[in-house]
Design a protein around this motif. Structure first.
Motif, PDB file in Angstrom:
ATOM      1  N   ILE A 173       1.111   6.116  -7.220  1.00  0.00           N
ATOM      2  CA  ILE A 173      -0.096   6.842  -7.600  1.00  0.00           C
ATOM      3  C   ILE A 173       0.117   8.350  -7.476  1.00  0.00           C
ATOM      4  O   ILE A 173      -0.341   9.120  -8.330  1.00  0.00           O
ATOM      5  CB  ILE A 173      -1.296   6.368  -6.744  1.00  0.00           C
ATOM      6  CG1 ILE A 173      -1.680   4.947  -7.128  1.00  0.00           C
ATOM      7  CG2 ILE A 173      -2.501   7.301  -6.884  1.00  0.00           C
ATOM      8  CD1 ILE A 173      -2.090   4.748  -8.567  1.00  0.00           C
ATOM      9  N   CYS A 174       0.809   8.777  -6.454  1.00  0.00           N
ATOM     10  CA  CYS A 174       1.101  10.212  -6.314  1.00  0.00           C
ATOM     11  C   CYS A 174       1.971  10.716  -7.459  1.00  0.00           C
ATOM     12  O   CYS A 174       1.752  11.817  -7.974  1.00  0.00           O
ATOM     13  CB  CYS A 174       1.759  10.492  -4.970  1.00  0.00           C
ATOM     14  SG  CYS A 174       0.619  10.401  -3.580  1.00  0.00           S
ATOM     15  N   LEU A 175       2.921   9.912  -7.876  1.00  0.00           N
ATOM     16  CA  LEU A 175       3.751  10.301  -9.017  1.00  0.00           C
ATOM     17  C   LEU A 175       2.938  10.347 -10.310  1.00  0.00           C
ATOM     18  O   LEU A 175       3.085  11.279 -11.112  1.00  0.00           O
ATOM     19  CB  LEU A 175       4.928   9.334  -9.174  1.00  0.00           C
ATOM     20  CG  LEU A 175       6.047   9.488  -8.158  1.00  0.00           C
ATOM     21  CD1 LEU A 175       7.061   8.358  -8.317  1.00  0.00           C
ATOM     22  CD2 LEU A 175       6.719  10.836  -8.298  1.00  0.00           C
TER      23      LEU A 175
ATOM     24  N   ALA B 270       0.827  -1.207   0.000  1.00  0.00           N
ATOM     25  CA  ALA B 270       0.000   0.000   0.000  1.00  0.00           C
ATOM     26  C   ALA B 270       0.862   1.259   0.000  1.00  0.00           C
ATOM     27  O   ALA B 270       0.548   2.226  -0.701  1.00  0.00           O
ATOM     28  CB  ALA B 270      -0.935  -0.010   1.204  1.00  0.00           C
ATOM     29  N   VAL B 271       1.945   1.255   0.754  1.00  0.00           N
ATOM     30  CA  VAL B 271       2.833   2.424   0.798  1.00  0.00           C
ATOM     31  C   VAL B 271       3.507   2.632  -0.560  1.00  0.00           C
ATOM     32  O   VAL B 271       3.573   3.762  -1.074  1.00  0.00           O
ATOM     33  CB  VAL B 271       3.878   2.274   1.928  1.00  0.00           C
ATOM     34  CG1 VAL B 271       4.944   3.342   1.837  1.00  0.00           C
ATOM     35  CG2 VAL B 271       3.193   2.297   3.286  1.00  0.00           C
ATOM     36  N   ILE B 272       3.991   1.550  -1.153  1.00  0.00           N
ATOM     37  CA  ILE B 272       4.622   1.652  -2.477  1.00  0.00           C
ATOM     38  C   ILE B 272       3.609   2.120  -3.513  1.00  0.00           C
ATOM     39  O   ILE B 272       3.906   2.976  -4.353  1.00  0.00           O
ATOM     40  CB  ILE B 272       5.246   0.293  -2.870  1.00  0.00           C
ATOM     41  CG1 ILE B 272       6.419  -0.035  -1.960  1.00  0.00           C
ATOM     42  CG2 ILE B 272       5.677   0.296  -4.331  1.00  0.00           C
ATOM     43  CD1 ILE B 272       6.947  -1.452  -2.112  1.00  0.00           C
ATOM     44  N   THR B 273       2.393   1.576  -3.439  1.00  0.00           N
ATOM     45  CA  THR B 273       1.344   1.957  -4.381  1.00  0.00           C
ATOM     46  C   THR B 273       0.999   3.436  -4.246  1.00  0.00           C
ATOM     47  O   THR B 273       0.831   4.129  -5.259  1.00  0.00           O
ATOM     48  CB  THR B 273       0.092   1.097  -4.151  1.00  0.00           C
ATOM     49  OG1 THR B 273       0.422  -0.267  -4.399  1.00  0.00           O
ATOM     50  CG2 THR B 273      -1.038   1.514  -5.057  1.00  0.00           C
ATOM     51  N   GLU B 274       0.888   3.928  -3.028  1.00  0.00           N
ATOM     52  CA  GLU B 274       0.583   5.346  -2.835  1.00  0.00           C
ATOM     53  C   GLU B 274       1.659   6.236  -3.444  1.00  0.00           C
ATOM     54  O   GLU B 274       1.351   7.273  -4.034  1.00  0.00           O
ATOM     55  CB  GLU B 274       0.415   5.669  -1.355  1.00  0.00           C
ATOM     56  CG  GLU B 274      -0.955   5.378  -0.828  1.00  0.00           C
ATOM     57  CD  GLU B 274      -2.052   6.135  -1.559  1.00  0.00           C
ATOM     58  OE1 GLU B 274      -1.930   7.346  -1.786  1.00  0.00           O
ATOM     59  OE2 GLU B 274      -3.038   5.480  -1.912  1.00  0.00           O
TER      60      GLU B 274
ATOM     61  N   ALA C  57      -5.042  -2.726  -8.486  1.00  0.00           N
ATOM     62  CA  ALA C  57      -4.251  -3.789  -9.103  1.00  0.00           C
ATOM     63  C   ALA C  57      -2.813  -3.795  -8.572  1.00  0.00           C
ATOM     64  O   ALA C  57      -2.231  -4.861  -8.365  1.00  0.00           O
ATOM     65  CB  ALA C  57      -4.251  -3.627 -10.622  1.00  0.00           C
ATOM     66  N   LEU C  58      -2.241  -2.624  -8.338  1.00  0.00           N
ATOM     67  CA  LEU C  58      -0.868  -2.549  -7.828  1.00  0.00           C
ATOM     68  C   LEU C  58      -0.749  -3.123  -6.422  1.00  0.00           C
ATOM     69  O   LEU C  58       0.221  -3.817  -6.110  1.00  0.00           O
ATOM     70  CB  LEU C  58      -0.366  -1.108  -7.843  1.00  0.00           C
ATOM     71  CG  LEU C  58       0.154  -0.570  -9.166  1.00  0.00           C
ATOM     72  CD1 LEU C  58       0.488   0.909  -9.044  1.00  0.00           C
ATOM     73  CD2 LEU C  58       1.364  -1.341  -9.622  1.00  0.00           C
TER      74      LEU C  58
END
Length: 86
Positions: free
Chosen positions: A48-50, A41-45, A68-69
């Protein structure tokens, strides 16, 4: 930003997909541990922010991409994370 509904959708697109991914993993993919889901979840956030910052995709696509990520990253890193016995 446009009208209020569009502004809420744009801001929500940054977090709703990740939350949905966490819930899908919790309900349907029991073999992924909590630590792996948190890291995913941290990596996905971050991703997504990028994507949102650089307008790489339309903001409505951020939700399914994040969902999906979380699932894909969680499945990928779960075997490498040592789980303590319950």
């Amino acid at each position: 930003m446009g009208n209020l509904l569009e502004a809420v959708n744009q801001l929500g697109s940054y977090i709703y997909g990740t939350i949905l991914g966490v819930f899908i993993v919790a309900f349907y993919i029991k073999r992924i541990g909590g630590t792996a889901v948190f890291i995913a979840a941290v990596i996905t956030e971050a991703i997504i922010c990028l994507l949102g910052y650089y307008n790489a995709v339309a903001y409505l696509w951020l939700n399914p991409i994040a969902c999906a990520l979380v699932i894909a990253i969680g499945l990928t890193i779960n075997p490498f994370i040592k789980q303590s016995p319950a």
